[in-house]
Design a protein around this motif. Structure first.
Motif, PDB file in Angstrom:
ATOM      1  N   ASN A  42     -10.409  29.732 -25.736  1.00 56.32           N
ATOM      2  CA  ASN A  42     -11.078  28.544 -25.194  1.00 56.32           C
ATOM      3  C   ASN A  42     -12.247  29.025 -24.320  1.00 56.32           C
ATOM      4  OD1 ASN A  42     -10.304  28.573 -22.232  1.00 56.32           O
ATOM      5  ND2 ASN A  42      -8.288  28.681 -23.190  1.00 56.32           N
TER       6      ASN A  42
ATOM      7  N   ARG B 178     -19.333  24.149 -27.753  1.00 56.53           N
ATOM      8  CA  ARG B 178     -19.015  24.475 -26.341  1.00 56.53           C
ATOM      9  C   ARG B 178     -18.942  25.995 -26.143  1.00 56.53           C
ATOM     10  NH1 ARG B 178     -19.396  24.109 -21.547  1.00 56.53           N
ATOM     11  NH2 ARG B 178     -17.683  24.096 -20.070  1.00 56.53           N
TER      12      ARG B 178
ATOM     13  N   LEU C  73     -13.008  28.772 -21.317  1.00 55.02           N
ATOM     14  CA  LEU C  73     -12.688  29.314 -19.986  1.00 55.02           C
ATOM     15  C   LEU C  73     -12.236  30.769 -20.043  1.00 55.02           C
ATOM     16  CD1 LEU C  73     -10.777  26.372 -18.237  1.00 55.02           C
ATOM     17  CD2 LEU C  73     -13.193  26.891 -18.213  1.00 55.02           C
TER      18      LEU C  73
ATOM     19  N   VAL D 259     -14.922  25.184 -14.492  1.00 56.01           N
ATOM     20  CA  VAL D 259     -13.679  24.542 -14.051  1.00 56.01           C
ATOM     21  C   VAL D 259     -13.805  23.023 -14.188  1.00 56.01           C
ATOM     22  CG1 VAL D 259     -14.421  24.517 -11.630  1.00 56.01           C
ATOM     23  CG2 VAL D 259     -11.987  24.469 -12.149  1.00 56.01           C
ATOM     24  N   GLU D 260     -12.668  22.407 -14.449  1.00 57.32           N
ATOM     25  CA  GLU D 260     -12.673  20.944 -14.478  1.00 57.32           C
ATOM     26  C   GLU D 260     -12.476  20.477 -13.052  1.00 57.32           C
ATOM     27  OE1 GLU D 260     -10.688  18.825 -17.386  1.00 57.32           O
ATOM     28  OE2 GLU D 260     -11.699  19.954 -18.972  1.00 57.32           O
ATOM     29  N   GLY D 261     -13.417  19.727 -12.510  1.00 61.05           N
ATOM     30  CA  GLY D 261     -13.358  19.319 -11.105  1.00 61.05           C
ATOM     31  C   GLY D 261     -14.047  20.360 -10.247  1.00 61.05           C
ATOM     32  N   THR D 262     -13.604  20.484  -8.998  1.00 54.37           N
ATOM     33  CA  THR D 262     -14.254  21.429  -8.086  1.00 54.37           C
ATOM     34  C   THR D 262     -13.234  22.387  -7.474  1.00 54.37           C
ATOM     35  OG1 THR D 262     -14.021  19.887  -6.273  1.00 54.37           O
ATOM     36  CG2 THR D 262     -16.139  19.862  -7.419  1.00 54.37           C
TER      37      THR D 262
ATOM     38  N   LYS E 201      -5.310  25.840 -11.341  1.00 54.89           N
ATOM     39  CA  LYS E 201      -6.265  25.238 -12.287  1.00 54.89           C
ATOM     40  C   LYS E 201      -6.842  26.341 -13.142  1.00 54.89           C
ATOM     41  CE  LYS E 201      -8.456  21.818  -9.422  1.00 54.89           C
ATOM     42  NZ  LYS E 201      -9.704  21.560  -8.714  1.00 54.89           N
TER      43      LYS E 201
ATOM     44  N   SER F 225     -20.355  24.309  -8.563  1.00 57.01           N
ATOM     45  CA  SER F 225     -19.435  25.451  -8.752  1.00 57.01           C
ATOM     46  C   SER F 225     -20.206  26.761  -8.937  1.00 57.01           C
ATOM     47  CB  SER F 225     -18.521  25.235  -9.960  1.00 57.01           C
ATOM     48  OG  SER F 225     -17.775  24.100  -9.785  1.00 57.01           O
TER      49      SER F 225
END
Lengths: 241, 105
Positions: free
Chosen positions: A179, A21, A181, B15-18, B83, B56
């Motif tokens: 991570n 990832r 992100l 991002v997880e989701g929107t 988030k 996204s």
């Protein structure tokens, strides 16, 4: 075309999923090389396995170890054990004694100074000891400051950068991501470097030429053909008959 | 008086989701305010030109001279609406035409 590197990617347990990832995100951001922090106890065979994970993704992995020694003797013994296994050796200097050894020792590639430390600062006297090594600035401490307010972290990092610049110590900017992100694009990291006092070219060099130079220099030193600086084995003559 | 030159940035969110468009531009604005203050915000003049919430991915416009400021501010964003997110710039262009084809397809 400029190639970019991020020399500080922290993975607590190097496994297939996380590393894949990370490599995918890094490739998307235009990063060609990541330095992955590995536990000090890994042996050579485990390191080569990790390097081979998701080899299809065209992001090189450089092995890195982060040393946080208790004292100078601890640092010296750690250096003896890790230098021949890892491509990048980084030392976090938590005391003046450690900082003096780390800045002077040629086996160390990157030195970093915690911004929250009361005991040690990157001073001119330390900067003048640095030969063939760079000051590392992780931008994670700016993006998510933990103990100090962001403006204090900014100010301390600006001081470090200013001392490094005035003493001709090269600077490496890295994400320090643990991570995917927290990974940042290399030009974004360079833009933060510019806010810390680097020029636009210096900012870009600190995420491209300088990290690549470190890795290439160490790869050459770790190759079996390396004899000493400037001397390498080119060809072995086969015995006649 | 001539038109001020602009730069268009293709930004991608991890991002997880929107994340809705209003929250994206709000967090960019806040980040610029935190780093450079109101003067910096007025110089940068960020504007969300297009946004694909599902993917996204969006296009931000800023003044040409403030491109590096916007890049630094974008790198500082680590959370939107509590988030965890990662934001990065995929491409920069002097016109929005080429970037739009990448966003809206």
């Amino acid at each position: 075309m400029r190639k970019f590197a991020d020399l500080h990617v922290r993975i607590s347990e190097p496994n297939d999923e996380i590393l894949t990832r990370m490599k995918q995100v890094a490739q998307d951001m235009g990063i060609a090389l990541i330095g992955v922090t590995m536990p000090q106890t890994l042996v050579a065979s485990q390191i080569s396995t990790i390097r081979g994970i998701s080899a299809k993704i065209r992001v090189e992995v450089a092995t890195r170890v982060d040393l946080v020694p208790k004292d100078r003797n601890h640092l010296l013994s750690d250096l003896r054990s890790v230098r021949k296994r890892f491509e990048i050796v980084a030392v976090t200097c938590r005391s003046n004694q450690i900082a003096t050894v780390a800045c002077r020792d040629r086996r160390v590639d990157l030195v970093s100074f915690p911004v929250n430390s009361r005991y040690v600062r990157f001073r001119r006297s330390l900067a003048r000891l640095c030969r063939e090594k760079s000051l590392e600035v992780d931008i994670t401490q700016l993006v998510e400051p933990k103990e100090l307010p962001r403006h204090v972290v900014f100010s301390r990092l600006r001081d470090q950068v200013s001392v490094a610049k005035s003493n001709h110590v090269s600077i490496v900017l890295s994400s320090g991501a643990d991570n995917p992100l927290m990974l940042r694009g290399p030009r974004e990291i360079a833009a933060i470097g510019m806010q810390l006092g680097l020029g636009d070219v210096e900012g870009l060099e600190s995420v491209s030429e300088i990290p690549f130079e470190i890795v290439e220099r160490n790869r050459a030193k770790l190759s079996p053909n390396h004899v000493t600086i400037g001397v390498k084995l080119m060809k072995v003559k086969k015995p006649v008959g | 008086m001539g038109r001020k030159p602009s730069r268009y940035l293709l930004v991608k969110l991890l991002v997880e989701g929107t994340v809705p468009d209003n929250l994206l531009i709000q967090s960019v604005t806040e980040s610029i305010m935190n780093l450079f203050g109101e003067t910096g915000l007025s110089e940068t003049a960020p504007r969300l030109i297009a946004y694909n919430e599902k993917e996204s991915i969006g296009i931000l416009r800023c003044s040409r001279d403030s491109l590096e400021k916007l890049r630094a501010a974008i790198a500082m964003i680590s959370k939107i609406d509590k988030k965890p997110v990662g934001v990065y710039v995929k491409a920069v262009s002097g016109t929005s035409k080429r970037l739009k084809s990448k966003t809206l397809t």
